[in-house]
Design an enzyme around this catalytic site. Structure first.
Site, PDB file in Angstrom:
ATOM      1  N   ILE A  75       0.879  -1.167   0.000  1.00  0.00           N
ATOM      2  CA  ILE A  75       0.000   0.000   0.000  1.00  0.00           C
ATOM      3  C   ILE A  75       0.917   1.217   0.000  1.00  0.00           C
ATOM      4  O   ILE A  75       1.976   1.199   0.632  1.00  0.00           O
ATOM      5  CB  ILE A  75      -0.897   0.018   1.268  1.00  0.00           C
ATOM      6  CG1 ILE A  75      -1.802  -1.219   1.331  1.00  0.00           C
ATOM      7  CG2 ILE A  75      -1.717   1.307   1.338  1.00  0.00           C
ATOM      8  CD1 ILE A  75      -2.884  -1.318   0.290  1.00  0.00           C
ATOM      9  N   GLU A 107       6.681 -14.685   2.220  1.00  0.00           N
ATOM     10  CA  GLU A 107       7.896 -14.334   2.938  1.00  0.00           C
ATOM     11  C   GLU A 107       7.786 -12.881   3.372  1.00  0.00           C
ATOM     12  O   GLU A 107       7.259 -12.048   2.640  1.00  0.00           O
ATOM     13  CB  GLU A 107       9.153 -14.485   2.062  1.00  0.00           C
ATOM     14  CG  GLU A 107       9.556 -15.912   1.787  1.00  0.00           C
ATOM     15  CD  GLU A 107       9.048 -16.407   0.446  1.00  0.00           C
ATOM     16  OE1 GLU A 107       8.472 -15.589  -0.313  1.00  0.00           O
ATOM     17  OE2 GLU A 107       9.200 -17.604   0.155  1.00  0.00           O
ATOM     18  N   TYR A 119      -0.462 -10.275   9.157  1.00  0.00           N
ATOM     19  CA  TYR A 119      -0.608 -11.641   8.669  1.00  0.00           C
ATOM     20  C   TYR A 119      -1.098 -12.575   9.775  1.00  0.00           C
ATOM     21  O   TYR A 119      -1.897 -13.476   9.522  1.00  0.00           O
ATOM     22  CB  TYR A 119       0.707 -12.145   8.075  1.00  0.00           C
ATOM     23  CG  TYR A 119       1.266 -11.245   6.998  1.00  0.00           C
ATOM     24  CD1 TYR A 119       0.427 -10.501   6.158  1.00  0.00           C
ATOM     25  CD2 TYR A 119       2.631 -11.100   6.813  1.00  0.00           C
ATOM     26  CE1 TYR A 119       0.932  -9.669   5.178  1.00  0.00           C
ATOM     27  CE2 TYR A 119       3.148 -10.268   5.832  1.00  0.00           C
ATOM     28  CZ  TYR A 119       2.297  -9.557   5.021  1.00  0.00           C
ATOM     29  OH  TYR A 119       2.807  -8.736   4.056  1.00  0.00           O
TER      30      TYR A 119
END
Length: 149
Positions: A75, A107, A119
């Protein structure tokens, strides 16, 4: 309220994606890599996030059989902290599930704790380390994954 939209990346988006890429990564991909991914890689799927028709972010992934891997996600730095990354990641998981994948991996730089936190919100957990993975400074990458089934 500004209109937020996510759609498949097109060749004509590459210049705008390059702006996000160069502002986001110390070793940015080239226009040629994005072009090759869009034109030649049958496993590649790329999407752009737009506000009022301006690209503010993008995500790329590879889907092979029941495995998917996020190749890159970003972003614009000046728009981070507004939940755009979270919305883009949620969209990505929906796409991965629609493609029939059971596992998702990526990764992330060992120092990028903000991304790791995002995540983890989606259930990804560390599964290994790729030593000296990033060429610009030999930083390790943490491999994170989630079983979607």
């Amino acid at each position: 309220m500004a209109e937020l939209m996510i759609r498949k990346m097109e060749i004509s988006d590459i210049n705008d994606v390059m702006e996000v890429e160069k502002k986001s990564f110390s070793s940015p991909w080239t226009e040629e890599i994005f072009n090759q991914e869009l034109v030649e890689n049958k496993h590649a799927h790329y999407f752009v996030m737009l506000i009022e028709k301006k690209v503010i972010g993008y995500v790329g992934l590879w889907a092979i059989l029941d495995d998917a891997q996020i190749t890159n996600i970003a972003i614009l730095p000046e728009l981070r902290g507004n939940k755009f990354g979270e919305k883009l990641f949620r969209f990505t998981i929906q796409q991965v599930l629609r493609m029939g994948a059971n596992r998702l991996s990526l990764e992330v730089r060992a120092s990028n704790t903000v991304a790791q936190h995002l995540y983890r919100k989606f259930g990804l957990v560390p599964g290994g380390i790729r030593k000296n993975y990033y060429r610009d400074n030999n930083e390790d990458a943490i491999v994170m994954w989630v079983n979607l089934s």
